[in-house]
Design an enzyme around this catalytic site. Sequence first.
Site, PDB file in Angstrom:
ATOM      1  N   LEU A  28      88.236  51.577   9.279  1.00  0.00           N
ATOM      2  CA  LEU A  28      87.329  51.065   8.033  1.00  0.00           C
ATOM      3  C   LEU A  28      86.303  52.442   7.807  1.00  0.00           C
ATOM      4  O   LEU A  28      85.417  52.197   7.418  1.00  0.00           O
ATOM      5  CB  LEU A  28      86.659  49.946   8.457  1.00  0.00           C
ATOM      6  CG  LEU A  28      87.588  48.582   8.513  1.00  0.00           C
ATOM      7  CD1 LEU A  28      86.734  47.494   8.682  1.00  0.00           C
ATOM      8  CD2 LEU A  28      88.329  48.493   7.267  1.00  0.00           C
ATOM      9  N   LEU A  31      88.224  57.906   6.546  1.00  0.00           N
ATOM     10  CA  LEU A  31      89.352  58.268   6.114  1.00  0.00           C
ATOM     11  C   LEU A  31      90.557  57.328   6.476  1.00  0.00           C
ATOM     12  O   LEU A  31      91.543  57.569   5.789  1.00  0.00           O
ATOM     13  CB  LEU A  31      89.711  59.547   6.881  1.00  0.00           C
ATOM     14  CG  LEU A  31      88.795  60.821   7.065  1.00  0.00           C
ATOM     15  CD1 LEU A  31      89.135  61.869   8.097  1.00  0.00           C
ATOM     16  CD2 LEU A  31      88.587  61.181   5.787  1.00  0.00           C
ATOM     17  N   ASP A  52      90.389  48.231  13.529  1.00  0.00           N
ATOM     18  CA  ASP A  52      89.038  48.557  13.776  1.00  0.00           C
ATOM     19  C   ASP A  52      88.509  47.339  14.591  1.00  0.00           C
ATOM     20  O   ASP A  52      88.998  46.435  14.623  1.00  0.00           O
ATOM     21  CB  ASP A  52      88.159  48.696  12.279  1.00  0.00           C
ATOM     22  CG  ASP A  52      87.183  49.713  12.248  1.00  0.00           C
ATOM     23  OD1 ASP A  52      86.384  49.475  13.266  1.00  0.00           O
ATOM     24  OD2 ASP A  52      87.281  50.889  11.873  1.00  0.00           O
ATOM     25  N   ARG A  54      85.574  45.772  12.925  1.00  0.00           N
ATOM     26  CA  ARG A  54      84.854  45.256  12.134  1.00  0.00           C
ATOM     27  C   ARG A  54      85.790  44.091  11.288  1.00  0.00           C
ATOM     28  O   ARG A  54      86.817  44.435  11.188  1.00  0.00           O
ATOM     29  CB  ARG A  54      84.066  46.138  11.210  1.00  0.00           C
ATOM     30  CG  ARG A  54      83.036  47.062  11.715  1.00  0.00           C
ATOM     31  CD  ARG A  54      82.221  47.746  10.828  1.00  0.00           C
ATOM     32  NE  ARG A  54      82.794  49.099  10.457  1.00  0.00           N
ATOM     33  CZ  ARG A  54      82.625  49.681   9.646  1.00  0.00           C
ATOM     34  NH1 ARG A  54      82.169  48.901   8.295  1.00  0.00           N
ATOM     35  NH2 ARG A  54      83.392  50.832   9.266  1.00  0.00           N
ATOM     36  N   TYR A 159      79.039  65.088  19.946  1.00  0.00           N
ATOM     37  CA  TYR A 159      80.366  64.914  19.099  1.00  0.00           C
ATOM     38  C   TYR A 159      81.324  66.186  19.332  1.00  0.00           C
ATOM     39  O   TYR A 159      82.356  65.930  19.400  1.00  0.00           O
ATOM     40  CB  TYR A 159      79.829  64.735  17.705  1.00  0.00           C
ATOM     41  CG  TYR A 159      80.889  64.680  16.785  1.00  0.00           C
ATOM     42  CD1 TYR A 159      81.558  63.654  16.666  1.00  0.00           C
ATOM     43  CD2 TYR A 159      80.883  65.460  15.634  1.00  0.00           C
ATOM     44  CE1 TYR A 159      82.697  63.472  15.571  1.00  0.00           C
ATOM     45  CE2 TYR A 159      81.901  65.703  14.742  1.00  0.00           C
ATOM     46  CZ  TYR A 159      82.551  64.643  14.601  1.00  0.00           C
ATOM     47  OH  TYR A 159      83.479  64.412  13.539  1.00  0.00           O
ATOM     48  N   LYS A 163      85.095  66.545  20.921  1.00  0.00           N
ATOM     49  CA  LYS A 163      86.124  67.041  20.407  1.00  0.00           C
ATOM     50  C   LYS A 163      87.012  68.171  20.907  1.00  0.00           C
ATOM     51  O   LYS A 163      88.276  68.278  20.962  1.00  0.00           O
ATOM     52  CB  LYS A 163      85.788  67.506  18.874  1.00  0.00           C
ATOM     53  CG  LYS A 163      85.552  66.114  18.008  1.00  0.00           C
ATOM     54  CD  LYS A 163      86.771  65.158  17.651  1.00  0.00           C
ATOM     55  CE  LYS A 163      86.455  64.258  16.713  1.00  0.00           C
ATOM     56  NZ  LYS A 163      87.526  63.148  16.720  1.00  0.00           N
TER      57      LYS A 163
HETATM   58  C1  AKB Z   1      80.047  65.423  10.794  1.00  0.00           C
HETATM   59  O1  AKB Z   1      79.114  65.774  10.022  1.00  0.00           O
HETATM   60  O2  AKB Z   1      79.631  64.927  11.763  1.00  0.00           O
HETATM   61  C2  AKB Z   1      81.434  65.330  10.279  1.00  0.00           C
HETATM   62  C3  AKB Z   1      82.050  66.547  10.831  1.00  0.00           C
HETATM   63  C4  AKB Z   1      81.831  67.881  10.201  1.00  0.00           C
HETATM   64  O3  AKB Z   1      82.837  66.294  11.700  1.00  0.00           O
HETATM   65  N1  AKB Z   1      81.594  65.109   8.832  1.00  0.00           N
END
Ligand code: AKB
Length: 331
Positions: A28, A31, A52, A54, A159, A163
């Site tokens: 949700l 993408l 998801d 939600r 983040y 990754k």
């Molecule tokens: C974000 O801005 O966190 C994302 C990305 C660039 O991974 N759109």
Amino acid sequence: STPSLQALQRHFDNYDEGRPRILITGSLGQLGSGLARVFRQKYGQENVFMSDIRKPSRDITSRGPYIFADVLDYKCLQKIIVTHRIDWLVHFSALLSAVAEQNVGLSMKVNIEGTHNVMELANQYGLRLFIPSTIAAFGPESPRNPTPNLCIQRPKTIYGVAKVHTELLGEYYHHKYGLDFRCLRFPGVLSSDTHPGGGTTDYAIQIFHDALKNGHYTNYLRPDTRLPMMHIDDCLRSVAEIMEMPSEALPQRTYNVTGVSFTPVELGEEIRKSIPHFMQDYRPDHRQAIAETWPEVFDDTEAQQDWNWRPEFDLERMCQVMLDDLRPLYQ
Ligand code: AKB
């Protein structure tokens, strides 16, 4: 762990039919519903499971299967994979960069532990696994213009750290166990029918809404902050293309993909071609510091060479399509 005989058998059964059964986690988000549409057209509505935590809209459930899946619950995911005889897993569940910085504990759970769960299960059941990475997997020490596929990665956000962990772990599982892991590093993605939520590149979507609604946008980034972006149609096509490559034809497991790089000023000028009275002012916030550590121009020549990747949207086309799609909402 190695895939069971039964899992391998199922894997080959499905590939003979050419119709993999696909689970999309975090569907949700920005993408998932678009990718489900692309895959349902190719492989059949009933073979693509959106999931998801939600409650979905009626519109989502009318288009095909939707199920509850909490990526932090290993047994729940395992049950879905077995019950629905899943072949491909697309793992979209994640907190995006800006919101993850405000919730480090939760993002370590969702973005790291959730990834451990899907990776272990994909390996156990012999699934093809796609997990997106991002420009956020790079940091201030990376070359920023352009940023090549292989270079130093010292991201400064949780983040980005999660990754890089995903990229390395996926490549390790591939090397050690033969897991069919595939990963694309995306720039900011522009979409008109879904919202990203919590990203640093989100301005490049909100600006279109505000331009149409008020003729004005206050940007949280500085006017000269250059970032790579792509249109969602290119982004979804890149996922479909890499997922359809035979495993042995992929020399690498992680690729940069991109569309075009621009600054808020350049985007504003392009919008002004359609909305001449559009004005933008600037009030940079905490997201500016994040953007300053990310690539300005993303180099995707390896994707272009290895599996013939080509973006179709330049800045002009991106703006035209975004404005055409969103205009009816504000008339
Ligand atoms: C974000 O801005 O966190 C994302 C990305 C660039 O991974 N759109």
